[in-house]
Design an enzyme around this catalytic site. Structure first.
Site, PDB file in Angstrom:
ATOM      1  N   ARG A 138       0.823  -1.206   0.000  1.00  0.00           N
ATOM      2  CA  ARG A 138       0.000   0.000   0.000  1.00  0.00           C
ATOM      3  C   ARG A 138       0.854   1.252   0.000  1.00  0.00           C
ATOM      4  O   ARG A 138       0.577   2.200  -0.702  1.00  0.00           O
ATOM      5  CB  ARG A 138      -0.908  -0.034   1.232  1.00  0.00           C
ATOM      6  CG  ARG A 138      -1.565   1.278   1.554  1.00  0.00           C
ATOM      7  CD  ARG A 138      -2.898   1.089   2.225  1.00  0.00           C
ATOM      8  NE  ARG A 138      -3.718   0.157   1.510  1.00  0.00           N
ATOM      9  CZ  ARG A 138      -4.575  -0.684   2.084  1.00  0.00           C
ATOM     10  NH1 ARG A 138      -4.723  -0.700   3.391  1.00  0.00           N
ATOM     11  NH2 ARG A 138      -5.309  -1.491   1.352  1.00  0.00           N
ATOM     12  N   TYR A 139       1.873   1.258   0.841  1.00  0.00           N
ATOM     13  CA  TYR A 139       2.736   2.427   0.973  1.00  0.00           C
ATOM     14  C   TYR A 139       3.968   2.231   0.087  1.00  0.00           C
ATOM     15  O   TYR A 139       4.337   1.104  -0.214  1.00  0.00           O
ATOM     16  CB  TYR A 139       3.176   2.579   2.426  1.00  0.00           C
ATOM     17  CG  TYR A 139       2.046   2.760   3.414  1.00  0.00           C
ATOM     18  CD1 TYR A 139       1.387   3.988   3.532  1.00  0.00           C
ATOM     19  CD2 TYR A 139       1.642   1.710   4.238  1.00  0.00           C
ATOM     20  CE1 TYR A 139       0.358   4.145   4.458  1.00  0.00           C
ATOM     21  CE2 TYR A 139       0.619   1.873   5.161  1.00  0.00           C
ATOM     22  CZ  TYR A 139      -0.010   3.091   5.272  1.00  0.00           C
ATOM     23  OH  TYR A 139      -1.014   3.254   6.190  1.00  0.00           O
ATOM     24  N   ARG A 142       7.059   0.160   2.064  1.00  0.00           N
ATOM     25  CA  ARG A 142       6.899  -0.970   2.979  1.00  0.00           C
ATOM     26  C   ARG A 142       5.736  -1.866   2.578  1.00  0.00           C
ATOM     27  O   ARG A 142       4.775  -1.406   1.976  1.00  0.00           O
ATOM     28  CB  ARG A 142       6.730  -0.496   4.417  1.00  0.00           C
ATOM     29  CG  ARG A 142       5.628   0.516   4.645  1.00  0.00           C
ATOM     30  CD  ARG A 142       6.008   1.386   5.860  1.00  0.00           C
ATOM     31  NE  ARG A 142       4.915   2.223   6.326  1.00  0.00           N
ATOM     32  CZ  ARG A 142       4.603   3.391   5.797  1.00  0.00           C
ATOM     33  NH1 ARG A 142       5.264   3.838   4.740  1.00  0.00           N
ATOM     34  NH2 ARG A 142       3.622   4.102   6.296  1.00  0.00           N
ATOM     35  N   CYS A 151      -4.287 -17.984  14.358  1.00  0.00           N
ATOM     36  CA  CYS A 151      -3.869 -17.265  15.565  1.00  0.00           C
ATOM     37  C   CYS A 151      -4.024 -18.205  16.751  1.00  0.00           C
ATOM     38  O   CYS A 151      -4.718 -19.217  16.661  1.00  0.00           O
ATOM     39  CB  CYS A 151      -4.768 -16.051  15.817  1.00  0.00           C
ATOM     40  SG  CYS A 151      -4.493 -14.682  14.703  1.00  0.00           S
ATOM     41  N   CYS A 155      -9.689 -13.146  17.994  1.00  0.00           N
ATOM     42  CA  CYS A 155     -10.285 -11.941  18.577  1.00  0.00           C
ATOM     43  C   CYS A 155     -11.609 -11.686  17.881  1.00  0.00           C
ATOM     44  O   CYS A 155     -11.692 -11.721  16.648  1.00  0.00           O
ATOM     45  CB  CYS A 155      -9.385 -10.737  18.356  1.00  0.00           C
ATOM     46  SG  CYS A 155      -7.796 -10.904  19.138  1.00  0.00           S
ATOM     47  N   CYS A 158     -11.697  -9.031  15.085  1.00  0.00           N
ATOM     48  CA  CYS A 158     -10.678  -9.183  14.032  1.00  0.00           C
ATOM     49  C   CYS A 158     -11.067  -8.450  12.747  1.00  0.00           C
ATOM     50  O   CYS A 158     -12.157  -8.632  12.206  1.00  0.00           O
ATOM     51  CB  CYS A 158     -10.474 -10.658  13.704  1.00  0.00           C
ATOM     52  SG  CYS A 158      -9.165 -10.919  12.476  1.00  0.00           S
ATOM     53  N   ARG A 160      -9.328  -8.781   9.978  1.00  0.00           N
ATOM     54  CA  ARG A 160      -9.010  -9.644   8.836  1.00  0.00           C
ATOM     55  C   ARG A 160      -9.807 -10.941   8.927  1.00  0.00           C
ATOM     56  O   ARG A 160      -9.345 -12.011   8.517  1.00  0.00           O
ATOM     57  CB  ARG A 160      -7.508  -9.912   8.830  1.00  0.00           C
ATOM     58  CG  ARG A 160      -6.848  -9.478   7.549  1.00  0.00           C
ATOM     59  CD  ARG A 160      -5.332  -9.450   7.643  1.00  0.00           C
ATOM     60  NE  ARG A 160      -4.825  -8.108   7.610  1.00  0.00           N
ATOM     61  CZ  ARG A 160      -3.830  -7.648   8.349  1.00  0.00           C
ATOM     62  NH1 ARG A 160      -3.205  -8.435   9.187  1.00  0.00           N
ATOM     63  NH2 ARG A 160      -3.453  -6.392   8.235  1.00  0.00           N
ATOM     64  N   ASP A 321     -12.184  -0.869  12.667  1.00  0.00           N
ATOM     65  CA  ASP A 321     -12.545  -0.843  11.244  1.00  0.00           C
ATOM     66  C   ASP A 321     -13.992  -1.278  11.031  1.00  0.00           C
ATOM     67  O   ASP A 321     -14.491  -2.137  11.765  1.00  0.00           O
ATOM     68  CB  ASP A 321     -11.639  -1.791  10.447  1.00  0.00           C
ATOM     69  CG  ASP A 321     -10.210  -1.271  10.341  1.00  0.00           C
ATOM     70  OD1 ASP A 321     -10.033  -0.042  10.302  1.00  0.00           O
ATOM     71  OD2 ASP A 321      -9.287  -2.111  10.287  1.00  0.00           O
ATOM     72  N   ASP A 358      -7.894   3.659   9.657  1.00  0.00           N
ATOM     73  CA  ASP A 358      -7.432   3.070   8.401  1.00  0.00           C
ATOM     74  C   ASP A 358      -8.480   3.450   7.356  1.00  0.00           C
ATOM     75  O   ASP A 358      -9.621   2.996   7.437  1.00  0.00           O
ATOM     76  CB  ASP A 358      -7.263   1.555   8.544  1.00  0.00           C
ATOM     77  CG  ASP A 358      -6.059   1.048   7.770  1.00  0.00           C
ATOM     78  OD1 ASP A 358      -5.805   1.594   6.665  1.00  0.00           O
ATOM     79  OD2 ASP A 358      -5.387   0.133   8.241  1.00  0.00           O
ATOM     80  N   LYS A 365      -3.314   4.318   6.999  1.00  0.00           N
ATOM     81  CA  LYS A 365      -3.550   4.839   8.347  1.00  0.00           C
ATOM     82  C   LYS A 365      -3.509   6.366   8.341  1.00  0.00           C
ATOM     83  O   LYS A 365      -2.520   6.954   7.958  1.00  0.00           O
ATOM     84  CB  LYS A 365      -2.490   4.287   9.289  1.00  0.00           C
ATOM     85  CG  LYS A 365      -2.551   2.777   9.413  1.00  0.00           C
ATOM     86  CD  LYS A 365      -1.414   2.250  10.265  1.00  0.00           C
ATOM     87  CE  LYS A 365      -1.439   0.743  10.336  1.00  0.00           C
ATOM     88  NZ  LYS A 365      -1.038   0.103   9.049  1.00  0.00           N
TER      89      LYS A 365
END
Ligand SMILES: *Cc1c(COP(=O)(O)O)cnc(C)c1O
Length: 395
Positions: A138-139, A142, A151, A155, A158, A160, A321, A358, A365
C-alpha cells in the site's frame, strides 16, 4: 531444570506466599476444575496450550457462566473465525461477568452475526492492493506479509476475519507459498520495510518462522523487519528461549504486540515481554479502540502506563474498522479523540500512541486527534496547549 521460563515461574511461585499464589489478574489454573490435574510442564508447553484450546460451548461452560447471547454467538460463529481460546486466556477471563474485557474479546456473542450498513468484508481493501499471494503493498516503501491465517486466539473484533481462522480441512502449508511475495519484494528496491503479520506469525514453528525471516533478510534493500503478533498476550508460553535466540540473530527486528486492556498485562505476559526485550528486540503496542473495553480515558491511560513498565512503547490506537459484525465494538471517533486529548501533555510522551483511522477503501492509516493549531496566518501560528492555554509562535 534450566528452561528460563520454568525457572522464572518457580521463582514467582516461591516468592508469593501460598494463599496469594494467583497473580493479581489471573486465576491459578489449578483453581479451574478441568485443569486441576494438568502438569505444570504441560501448562507451560505452547503446543499443549494450542492443542487444548477451548472450541466448544460445552467446554467453555465448565469455565465461565455463559449468557444466552454468548451461547448463541458460539453456535453462530461456527465457520472461519470460530471460537478458539487458550487455556491460559481462560485463567484471565472473569467467570461471572460477561462484560469482562478479556472475555468479550474472546467469546462470540450473537451481535456478531449482524452486518450493518457501511460494514464491509475487507474494509481496508487489502485484497485489491495485493500484488502477490500473502502480500499487501500500500505504501511506497513498505509491505505487509501475511505469514499465516491462524492465531492462538481468535479476537472477536478481528479486522481480517475474511482470512483469519481455521477451516475444518486445513491444507498443509507449503514451504514455497511465499515465493511470489518474496520475488516481488526482491524486484521492488523501494521496499525497505517488511511487516510480517497474519494471522499470527508466532503460531508457526520456529523453523518456519526462521525460513521466512531469513529469506526476507537476504534481500539487501530490506532494512527494517518487524513482526505483528498477539502471542505474548494470548499464549505467552510461545515466547520460548529458543524462539528468542533465533529472532535475535536477525536483528534489527522489531515486534508489535496487540494489547487492548491493562488486565492483559499479567506476570506471565511480562515474562514473555522481558524475554523479547532482553534479547534486544524493541517492542511496540497496537490497540484497537473497543466499546466497553478500553473506550474510557482512565483505562487507556492505565494501559499505556503499564505498557511502559513492561518496556512496550505504545505505537497505535486504531479506530475499529467497519468490518462485518463488529458494530457492537465500535465507538464514535470523538471517543478516540477525547482519549488522545486526555493523554497528550498529561502523561509521558512515550506513553502517547497515535490514534489512526485506516481509510476505508484502502487509504492507509490516517492520524486523527485533537486540534492544537487554532489559526495559521503568514508567519504566525496560534496554538493551544494541553491545558487549553493559547500561545502564539512567530516564524
Ligand atoms: C499498517 C500497515 C503497514 C505499516 O504501517 P506503519 O504506519 O509503517 O506502521 C504497512 N502496510 C499495510 C498494508 C498496513 O496496513
Amino acid at each position: 531444570m534450566n528452561n528460563p521460563i520454568e525457572t522464572e515461574n518457580q521463582k514467582l511461585l516461591q516468592e508469593a506466599p501460598a494463599p496469594q499464589r494467583a497473580t493479581k489478574r489471573q486465576r491459578d489454573y489449578q483453581q479451574i476444575g478441568i485443569y486441576k490435574d494438568v502438569n505444570p510442564l504441560d501448562w507451560e508447553d505452547w503446543h499443549w496450550q494450542l492443542k487444548h484450546r477451548i472450541r466448544t460451548r460445552e467446554v467453555l461452560s465448565q469455565i465461565i457462566r455463559l449468557t444466552p447471547e454468548e451461547e448463541k454467538g458460539i453456535e453462530r460463529a461456527k465457520g472461519k473465525l470460530s471460537m478458539a481460546i487458550t487455556p491460559y486466556w481462560a485463567t484471565v477471563m472473569d467467570a461471572e461477568d460477561p462484560n469482562c474485557p478479556i472475555r468479550r474479546q474472546a467469546v462470540p456473542v450473537v451481535q456478531e452475526s449482524i452486518a450493518t450498513a457501511h460494514e464491509m468484508t475487507d474494509p481496508c481493501a487489502e485484497d485489491r492492493d495485493s500484488p502477490a499471494p500473502h502480500l499487501v503493498h500500500r505504501y511506497p516503501d513498505r509491505v505487509l506479509l501475511l505469514a499465516t491465517e491462524a492465531c492462538a486466539m481468535y479476537c472477536r473484533h478481528c479486522t481480517r476475519r475474511r482470512l483469519v481462522g481455521e477451516s475444518s480441512h486445513q491444507q498443509a502449508d507449503s514451504a514455497d507459498r511465499f515465493d511470489a511475495a518474496l520475488e516481488y519484494i526482491r524486484q521492488n528496491r523501494k521496499v525497505r520495510d517488511v511487516l510480517i503479520s497474519g494471522g499470527d506469525p508466532f503460531i508457526l514453528e520456529d523453523e518456519e518462522i526462521e525460513n521466512l525471516i531469513r529469506k526476507v533478510r537476504e534481500i539487501s534493500h530490506v532494512e527494517f523487519l518487524r513482526i505483528g503478533t498477539r502471542v505474548p498476550v494470548t499464549l505467552p508460553q510461545r515466547i520460548t528461549e529458543k524462539l528468542v535466540q533465533m529472532l535475535k540473530k536477525y536483528s534489527p527486528l522489531w515486534v508489535s504486540i496487540h494489547f487492548n486492556h491493562p488486565k492483559e498485562i499479567t506476570r506471565r505476559t511480562k515474562i514473555a515481554c522481558d524475554m523479547l526485550s532482553d534479547a534486544g528486540i524493541p517492542l511496540g503496542s497496537q490497540s484497537v479502540l473497543l466499546k466497553g473495553i478500553n473506550d474510557r480515558p482512565y483505562i487507556m491511560k492505565k494501559l499505556v502506563h503499564e505498557l511502559l513498565q513492561v518496556r512496550v512503547r505504545p505505537y497505535y490506537i486504531y479506530q475499529c474498522d467497519p468490518v462485518r459484525g463488529t458494530q457492537h465494538f465500535r465507538t464514535p471517533v470523538s471517543v478516540g479523540i477525547n482519549i488522545m486529548e486526555k493523554l497528550r501533555g498529561h502523561t509521558s510522551g512515550y506513553a502517547v500512541p497515535t490514534y489512526v483511522i485506516d481509510g476505508p477503501g484502502g487509504g492507509g492509516k490516517i492520524p486523527v486527534g485533537p486540534n492544537y493549531i487554532l489559526s495559521q496566518a503568514k508567519g504566525k501560528y496560534v496554538l493551544r496547549n494541553y491545558k487549553g492555554k493559547i500561545y502564539t509562535y512567530l516564524e
